[in-house]
Motif scaffolding. Structure first.
Motif, PDB file in Angstrom:
ATOM      1  N   HIS A  75       0.796  -1.233   0.000  1.00 27.08           N
ATOM      2  CA  HIS A  75       0.000   0.000   0.000  1.00 27.08           C
ATOM      3  C   HIS A  75       0.830   1.285   0.000  1.00 27.08           C
ATOM      4  O   HIS A  75       0.265   2.365   0.155  1.00 27.08           O
ATOM      5  CB  HIS A  75      -0.954   0.050   1.205  1.00 27.08           C
ATOM      6  N   LEU A 234      -0.623   7.331   5.852  1.00 28.19           N
ATOM      7  CA  LEU A 234      -2.064   7.105   5.952  1.00 28.19           C
ATOM      8  C   LEU A 234      -2.758   7.480   4.642  1.00 28.19           C
ATOM      9  O   LEU A 234      -3.650   6.765   4.164  1.00 28.19           O
ATOM     10  CB  LEU A 234      -2.637   7.930   7.108  1.00 28.19           C
ATOM     11  N   LYS A 235      -2.303   8.576   4.045  1.00 32.77           N
ATOM     12  CA  LYS A 235      -2.866   9.035   2.773  1.00 32.77           C
ATOM     13  C   LYS A 235      -2.587   8.014   1.667  1.00 32.77           C
ATOM     14  O   LYS A 235      -3.457   7.706   0.849  1.00 32.77           O
ATOM     15  CB  LYS A 235      -2.250  10.396   2.418  1.00 32.77           C
ATOM     16  N   GLN A 236      -1.356   7.478   1.654  1.00 34.49           N
ATOM     17  CA  GLN A 236      -1.003   6.465   0.652  1.00 34.49           C
ATOM     18  C   GLN A 236      -1.817   5.189   0.860  1.00 34.49           C
ATOM     19  O   GLN A 236      -2.260   4.555  -0.106  1.00 34.49           O
ATOM     20  CB  GLN A 236       0.494   6.142   0.743  1.00 34.49           C
ATOM     21  N   TYR A 237      -1.998   4.819   2.119  1.00 35.45           N
ATOM     22  CA  TYR A 237      -2.760   3.601   2.429  1.00 35.45           C
ATOM     23  C   TYR A 237      -4.206   3.736   1.950  1.00 35.45           C
ATOM     24  O   TYR A 237      -4.759   2.833   1.326  1.00 35.45           O
ATOM     25  CB  TYR A 237      -2.716   3.339   3.935  1.00 35.45           C
ATOM     26  N   ARG A 238      -4.791   4.882   2.235  1.00 37.24           N
ATOM     27  CA  ARG A 238      -6.176   5.110   1.815  1.00 37.24           C
ATOM     28  C   ARG A 238      -6.292   5.137   0.292  1.00 37.24           C
ATOM     29  O   ARG A 238      -7.267   4.655  -0.281  1.00 37.24           O
ATOM     30  CB  ARG A 238      -6.684   6.428   2.397  1.00 37.24           C
ATOM     31  N   GLY A 239      -5.258   5.719  -0.347  1.00 36.32           N
ATOM     32  CA  GLY A 239      -5.302   5.827  -1.800  1.00 36.32           C
ATOM     33  C   GLY A 239      -5.124   4.505  -2.514  1.00 36.32           C
ATOM     34  O   GLY A 239      -5.482   4.371  -3.687  1.00 36.32           O
ATOM     35  N   THR A 241      -6.295   1.540  -1.286  1.00 33.95           N
ATOM     36  CA  THR A 241      -7.337   0.567  -0.913  1.00 33.95           C
ATOM     37  C   THR A 241      -8.664   0.920  -1.557  1.00 33.95           C
ATOM     38  O   THR A 241      -8.859   1.998  -2.075  1.00 33.95           O
ATOM     39  CB  THR A 241      -7.509   0.536   0.615  1.00 33.95           C
TER      40      THR A 241
END
Length: 241
Positions: A75, A234-239, A241
């Motif tokens: 992610h 956190l931003k990368q993870y959300r982007g 998923t």
């Protein structure tokens, strides 16, 4: 010089005689003077580059270690792109740094020339489009939330490096296969291309490359620091998923 010609010379005005002896002296002593200058320059560069070499090696090792860690994480593609870009650049810079002193100061002319060709080849083959295409890099900036200021610094560094890359291609493209890989069947053509390589033009290209490289070296860690922050991760993870 034969007796007749010698008498003709000494019959000339004093300034002509002095000029002739000056030219003669330069021809005789120039190789020795250049050798001494190269020797002193080599000592100076070895001392000056020692600290840079250590810092470059440390940066390379740290990047490899952290890149391996990032590859095992899911992610976080933006972070991987930045690590890959950093490692790609550091490998090229390490190669150039390894031969730069020899290119300028080695006592053997052929080894100086070979080092120059290696520098040109490294810059010539340094293709940013393969590692970080503009659209992919732009998306990585967006996903990681990289600031506009840092993006601007990165773009400026890339422009400088790409300018050096274009100059290297201009200098080396016609002779790349002949002077490095020796693929051309015309041996005399190979020889002429090798001996006619312009050291000053080559080092000007290298200087242009380092101008962009210095900016990239100072900017990339800041980009990676932003991309490694909790907010960015956190931003990368959300982007993803």
């Amino acid at each position: 010089m034969r007796g007749g010609k010698k008498r003709e010379l000494f019959d000339q005005p004093p300034q002509v005689v002095r000029r002739w002896f000056s030219i003669k002296a330069i021809r005789v002593f120039r190789p020795y003077i250049e050798g001494v200058l190269r020797y002193h320059l080599r000592i100076k560069l070895v001392i000056r580059e020692r600290k840079h070499s250590v810092a470059l090696t440390e940066a390379l090792n740290a990047t490899v270690e952290n890149f391996k860690k990032s590859k095992s994480a899911m992610h976080f593609e933006s972070l991987k792109i930045f690590f890959n870009l950093s490692l790609f650049f550091l490998l090229a810079e390490k190669d150039i740094q390894a031969v730069k002193i020899d290119a300028l100061t080695h006592a053997d002319e052929w080894k100086r020339n070979l080092s120059l060709r290696i520098i040109l080849l490294v810059i010539h083959e340094w293709d940013m489009a393969k590692v970080a295409p503009a659209n992919k890099l732009k998306e990585a900036y967006r996903l990681a939330g990289i600031s506009d200021e840092l993006i601007g610094e990165m773009n400026l560094a890339f422009r400088k490096i790409n300018k050096a890359h274009a100059k290297a291609k201009q200098l080396l493209s016609p002779a790349r296969h002949a002077t490095i890989a020796h693929r051309d069947a015309d041996a005399m053509l190979q020889y002429e291309m090798i001996v006619k390589l312009d050291p000053l033009a080559t080092m000007a290209v290298a200087s242009s490359f380092y101008e962009g490289a210095d900016l990239l070296v100072s900017t990339l860690p800041k980009v990676m620091l932003e991309a490694s922050s909790a907010h960015s991760l956190l931003k990368q993870y959300r982007g993803s998923t």
